[in-house]
Design a protein around this motif. Sequence first.
Motif, PDB file in Angstrom:
ATOM      1  N   MET A  54       0.808  -1.216   0.000  1.00  0.00           N
ATOM      2  CA  MET A  54       0.000   0.000   0.000  1.00  0.00           C
ATOM      3  C   MET A  54       0.842   1.267   0.000  1.00  0.00           C
ATOM      4  SD  MET A  54      -2.963  -1.178   2.712  1.00  0.00           S
ATOM      5  CE  MET A  54      -3.702   0.458   2.746  1.00  0.00           C
ATOM      6  N   TRP A  55       2.144   1.140  -0.109  1.00  0.00           N
ATOM      7  CA  TRP A  55       3.005   2.325  -0.064  1.00  0.00           C
ATOM      8  C   TRP A  55       2.791   3.242  -1.269  1.00  0.00           C
ATOM      9  CZ3 TRP A  55       8.389  -0.119   1.524  1.00  0.00           C
ATOM     10  CH2 TRP A  55       8.309  -0.567   2.854  1.00  0.00           C
ATOM     11  N   TRP A  56       2.450   2.660  -2.397  1.00  0.00           N
ATOM     12  CA  TRP A  56       2.196   3.464  -3.589  1.00  0.00           C
ATOM     13  C   TRP A  56       0.686   3.624  -3.777  1.00  0.00           C
ATOM     14  CZ3 TRP A  56       5.808   1.600  -8.153  1.00  0.00           C
ATOM     15  CH2 TRP A  56       7.128   1.872  -7.814  1.00  0.00           C
ATOM     16  N   SER A  57       0.227   4.864  -3.894  1.00  0.00           N
ATOM     17  CA  SER A  57      -1.182   5.157  -4.118  1.00  0.00           C
ATOM     18  C   SER A  57      -1.587   4.766  -5.539  1.00  0.00           C
ATOM     19  CB  SER A  57      -1.436   6.653  -3.919  1.00  0.00           C
ATOM     20  OG  SER A  57      -0.757   7.382  -4.942  1.00  0.00           O
ATOM     21  N   ILE A  58      -2.877   4.867  -5.832  1.00  0.00           N
ATOM     22  CA  ILE A  58      -3.351   4.598  -7.191  1.00  0.00           C
ATOM     23  C   ILE A  58      -2.698   5.542  -8.175  1.00  0.00           C
ATOM     24  CG2 ILE A  58      -5.377   4.685  -8.709  1.00  0.00           C
ATOM     25  CD1 ILE A  58      -7.046   3.662  -6.350  1.00  0.00           C
ATOM     26  N   ARG A  59      -2.599   6.827  -7.814  1.00  0.00           N
ATOM     27  CA  ARG A  59      -1.959   7.787  -8.716  1.00  0.00           C
ATOM     28  C   ARG A  59      -0.514   7.373  -8.996  1.00  0.00           C
ATOM     29  NH1 ARG A  59      -3.399  13.168  -9.479  1.00  0.00           N
ATOM     30  NH2 ARG A  59      -4.456  13.231  -7.450  1.00  0.00           N
ATOM     31  N   ARG A  60       0.176   6.951  -7.939  1.00  0.00           N
ATOM     32  CA  ARG A  60       1.574   6.563  -8.118  1.00  0.00           C
ATOM     33  C   ARG A  60       1.678   5.265  -8.921  1.00  0.00           C
ATOM     34  NH1 ARG A  60       6.586   7.448  -4.033  1.00  0.00           N
ATOM     35  NH2 ARG A  60       8.169   6.433  -5.333  1.00  0.00           N
ATOM     36  N   GLN A  61       0.734   4.364  -8.780  1.00  0.00           N
ATOM     37  CA  GLN A  61       0.722   3.157  -9.605  1.00  0.00           C
ATOM     38  C   GLN A  61       0.626   3.530 -11.085  1.00  0.00           C
ATOM     39  OE1 GLN A  61       0.986  -0.063  -8.439  1.00  0.00           O
ATOM     40  NE2 GLN A  61       0.958   0.533  -6.279  1.00  0.00           N
ATOM     41  N   VAL A  62      -0.276   4.454 -11.406  1.00  0.00           N
ATOM     42  CA  VAL A  62      -0.438   4.885 -12.800  1.00  0.00           C
ATOM     43  C   VAL A  62       0.836   5.556 -13.299  1.00  0.00           C
ATOM     44  CG1 VAL A  62      -1.756   6.359 -14.372  1.00  0.00           C
ATOM     45  CG2 VAL A  62      -2.938   5.101 -12.552  1.00  0.00           C
ATOM     46  N   SER A  63       1.442   6.391 -12.455  1.00  0.00           N
ATOM     47  CA  SER A  63       2.676   7.065 -12.832  1.00  0.00           C
ATOM     48  C   SER A  63       3.785   6.052 -13.101  1.00  0.00           C
ATOM     49  CB  SER A  63       3.099   8.041 -11.734  1.00  0.00           C
ATOM     50  OG  SER A  63       4.237   8.783 -12.126  1.00  0.00           O
TER      51      SER A  63
END
Length: 238
Positions: A54-63
């Motif tokens: 969970m360290w990476w948010s959805i936005r960060r996953q997309v990035s």
Amino acid sequence: MAAMDPDVLEMPADSGVGLMPYFTHIGRWARTEIDGLSDEQLDFDDQAPSNEWMWWSIRRQVSHIAWVSLIFSKRRCGALLWPDGDIPEPIKWSEHHQGRNHKHGLRLDPALFWEIPDLLDKLDLGLSWIRRVVAENSIETFRAMSESRHSTHFWDDAITVLPRGAWHDPDDDRVIVNNLECAIWMLFYEMSSHIRTIHRLKEIQGLPTVVDLARFGYLRLPHYWGETDTPAPSVDKL
């Protein structure tokens, strides 16, 4: 959205088939899952040491998916895409690379690429490059293009879902060799695993998921699907 047949999403065991992944799925899956999400939902994360996934948010996953689409295109496919060396620069390449000292943490520069339309624009570009490589080159070309690297715990895990294209150097078991056919399938599997993480981040927020992902590639492994809290094997060198 109905689940797809996992057989069409897998690297075929029969080397004579010559099938390559269909990267249009990635852009469609990403758009479908993030459509209508608020900034709060896009940026939800949990930095607790016990919740690494969970360290990476959805936005960060997309990035990250956008980042890897561009980086892979340049690093592994640059000679096929731009044989004359006229490499475009949609991002500052010197600040976006693989390795321990990546400036922006395996994502696009958040100061320049933060809003979802900007991230999707770069994802579309990277995916278009990869689709071009797949469309314009033969499977024989991909199989002839290999590279060696120091093996990691990740590689030893990933190789279990690959029918061919990656192997340990017979002279040094710490070295892994993989060809471009294998690397392109691995890229598709990695991107798909991040779509699955977006699912999990939505589920924990009580949000419905849309894409009915089949279990294929890395998603057949329990730590990528989310059947265990144990993190995926590290990229630390063996």
